[in-house]
Write an enzyme that holds these catalytic residues in place. Structure first.
Site, PDB file in Angstrom:
ATOM      1  N   SER A  65       0.649  -0.921  -0.219  1.00 31.20           N
ATOM      2  CA  SER A  65       0.029  -0.287  -0.074  1.00 31.20           C
ATOM      3  C   SER A  65       0.934   1.285   0.248  1.00 31.20           C
ATOM      4  O   SER A  65       2.121   1.102  -0.227  1.00 31.20           O
ATOM      5  CB  SER A  65      -0.828  -0.097   1.001  1.00 31.20           C
ATOM      6  OG  SER A  65      -0.393  -0.146   2.532  1.00 31.20           O
ATOM      7  N   GLU A  96       0.624   5.204   1.054  1.00 30.88           N
ATOM      8  CA  GLU A  96       0.295   6.651   1.640  1.00 30.88           C
ATOM      9  C   GLU A  96       0.181   8.011   1.144  1.00 30.88           C
ATOM     10  O   GLU A  96       1.373   7.838   0.707  1.00 30.88           O
ATOM     11  CB  GLU A  96       0.591   6.290   3.084  1.00 30.88           C
ATOM     12  CG  GLU A  96      -0.267   7.362   3.633  1.00 30.88           C
ATOM     13  CD  GLU A  96      -0.024   7.378   5.604  1.00 30.88           C
ATOM     14  OE1 GLU A  96      -0.333   6.322   6.160  1.00 30.88           O
ATOM     15  OE2 GLU A  96       1.046   7.936   6.199  1.00 30.88           O
ATOM     16  N   ASP A 107      -2.755  12.993  17.613  1.00 31.32           N
ATOM     17  CA  ASP A 107      -2.357  14.172  17.946  1.00 31.32           C
ATOM     18  C   ASP A 107      -3.629  15.531  18.239  1.00 31.32           C
ATOM     19  O   ASP A 107      -3.971  16.062  17.323  1.00 31.32           O
ATOM     20  CB  ASP A 107      -1.268  14.947  17.201  1.00 31.32           C
ATOM     21  CG  ASP A 107      -0.058  14.146  16.457  1.00 31.32           C
ATOM     22  OD1 ASP A 107       0.085  13.360  17.569  1.00 31.32           O
ATOM     23  OD2 ASP A 107       0.526  13.588  15.782  1.00 31.32           O
ATOM     24  N   PHE A 119      12.120  14.847  11.643  1.00 28.71           N
ATOM     25  CA  PHE A 119      10.898  14.373  11.786  1.00 28.71           C
ATOM     26  C   PHE A 119      11.261  12.822  12.062  1.00 28.71           C
ATOM     27  O   PHE A 119      10.722  12.213  13.091  1.00 28.71           O
ATOM     28  CB  PHE A 119      10.575  13.920  10.523  1.00 28.71           C
ATOM     29  CG  PHE A 119       9.385  13.052  10.515  1.00 28.71           C
ATOM     30  CD1 PHE A 119       8.265  14.154  10.790  1.00 28.71           C
ATOM     31  CD2 PHE A 119       8.871  12.548   9.819  1.00 28.71           C
ATOM     32  CE1 PHE A 119       6.754  14.162  10.989  1.00 28.71           C
ATOM     33  CE2 PHE A 119       7.247  11.543   9.866  1.00 28.71           C
ATOM     34  CZ  PHE A 119       6.396  12.136  10.639  1.00 28.71           C
ATOM     35  N   HIS A 128       4.012  -1.141   3.464  1.00 28.81           N
ATOM     36  CA  HIS A 128       3.179  -0.144   3.519  1.00 28.81           C
ATOM     37  C   HIS A 128       4.142   1.336   3.421  1.00 28.81           C
ATOM     38  O   HIS A 128       4.841   1.919   3.743  1.00 28.81           O
ATOM     39  CB  HIS A 128       2.636   0.138   4.599  1.00 28.81           C
ATOM     40  CG  HIS A 128       1.345   1.885   4.428  1.00 28.81           C
ATOM     41  ND1 HIS A 128       0.432   1.403   3.967  1.00 28.81           N
ATOM     42  CD2 HIS A 128       1.152   2.703   5.194  1.00 28.81           C
ATOM     43  CE1 HIS A 128       0.104   2.840   4.588  1.00 28.81           C
ATOM     44  NE2 HIS A 128       0.976   3.616   4.617  1.00 28.81           N
TER      45      HIS A 128
END
Length: 289
Positions: A12, A14, A105, A212, A262
């Protein structure tokens, strides 16, 4: 033991919902390129506190209508059960059959968590409202959630999501393969029996990756950091090195029993497709180990 019990491999990609018409046009091009590989589904992220709600809905529905199953991310932080009910009904009406259920969040300045505080509460709510209509994905953290009190508590929290009705899990990205297999072994000893699919983040930018990763608690091993540092502003060398590292990581994951991959695309086609093609995934049958 490294591999999970036999699960059909699945793949998959995203996306995040674009902010502008130009961004949507770019995403459409990216989507078309990725769709040629015939992934099992696309997923679309959901901003903190539902801040991208409308854009997420529009992106999910538009992409889903183009022939590949598309799964919205859905978070409970800052949401009401009334809003969640409306979203579930809307997705069901548009034949959406998969949801990525997250705690989410709390946006800066928002003081209330909402009626549902944790991801297991959201999974339970979806099951009560929609029965078995949705395949529910949840998040897993091989290197443990940065806000977890300790490792054991994080495993207990993951089990709560599974017990509430999750079908499968997607991990936060990682570059330490042993952390993934250790996590899988630990949850299997707790009686958890769902596919736990590795989340894969291609490496294309050193400073963005480190910033990140430090924020979300994903470890970038020292040897990778040092090699990326050595390349300085040589973007092509960073991309080439990153592609080699992540391809080798994915090869080992699949060889040792991971039930698929993914890809976190960041709305870019080339980095994920290079890894995909290096692995010859289009030439392989989706097998069960």
């Amino acid at each position: 033991m490294n591999s999970q019990r036999p699960f059909k491999q699945r793949y998959s990609f995203e996306f995040f919902p674009p902010k502008t018409p130009a961004g949507m046009e770019k995403l459409q091009t990216v989507r078309d390129e990725l769709a040629k590989r015939n992934p099992d589904f696309f997923s679309v992220t959901y901003g903190a506190g539902g801040s991208t709600q409308e854009r997420t809905i529009n992106t999910v529905v538009n992409l889903h209508k183009q022939g590949i199953s598309t799964a919205p991310h859905l978070s409970c932080i800052g949401a009401t059960t009334e809003t969640l009910t409306e979203l579930l009904d809307l997705y069901k009406a548009n034949d959406i059959q998969r949801i990525v259920a997250l705690r989410g969040d709390l946006p800066s300045g928002m003081g209330a968590h909402g009626e549902l505080r944790y991801a297991n509460d959201l999974v339970e709510f979806i099951r009560k409202h929609s029965g078995d209509h949705f395949n529910i994905e949840v998040a897993a953290y091989p290197e443990f959630h940065p806000q977890a009190a300790n490792a054991e508590q994080d495993l207990i929290n993951f089990k709560r999501k599974v017990d509430a009705g999750a079908n499968s899990a997607i991990t936060q990205y990682f570059y330490n393969i042993d952390s993934y297999f250790y996590f899988v072994d630990r949850v299997e000893t707790m009686g958890i029996d769902i596919p736990i699919v590795p989340g894969i983040m291609p490496i294309t930018n050193y400073s963005n990756l480190i910033r990140f990763s430090d924020m979300c608690g994903a470890e970038v091993p020292r040897w990778i950091r040092k090699q990326l540092e050595a390349y300085g502003d040589d973007i092509e060398s960073i991309k080439k090195f990153g592609e080699e590292v992540v391809t080798e990581m994915c090869e080992r994951l699949l060889d040792e029993g991971a039930p698929g991959l993914h890809f976190y695309t960041l709305n870019q086609a080339e980095p994920s497709l290079n890894i995909w093609d290096n692995l010859s995934l289009s030439d392989q049958e989706k097998i069960a180990f």
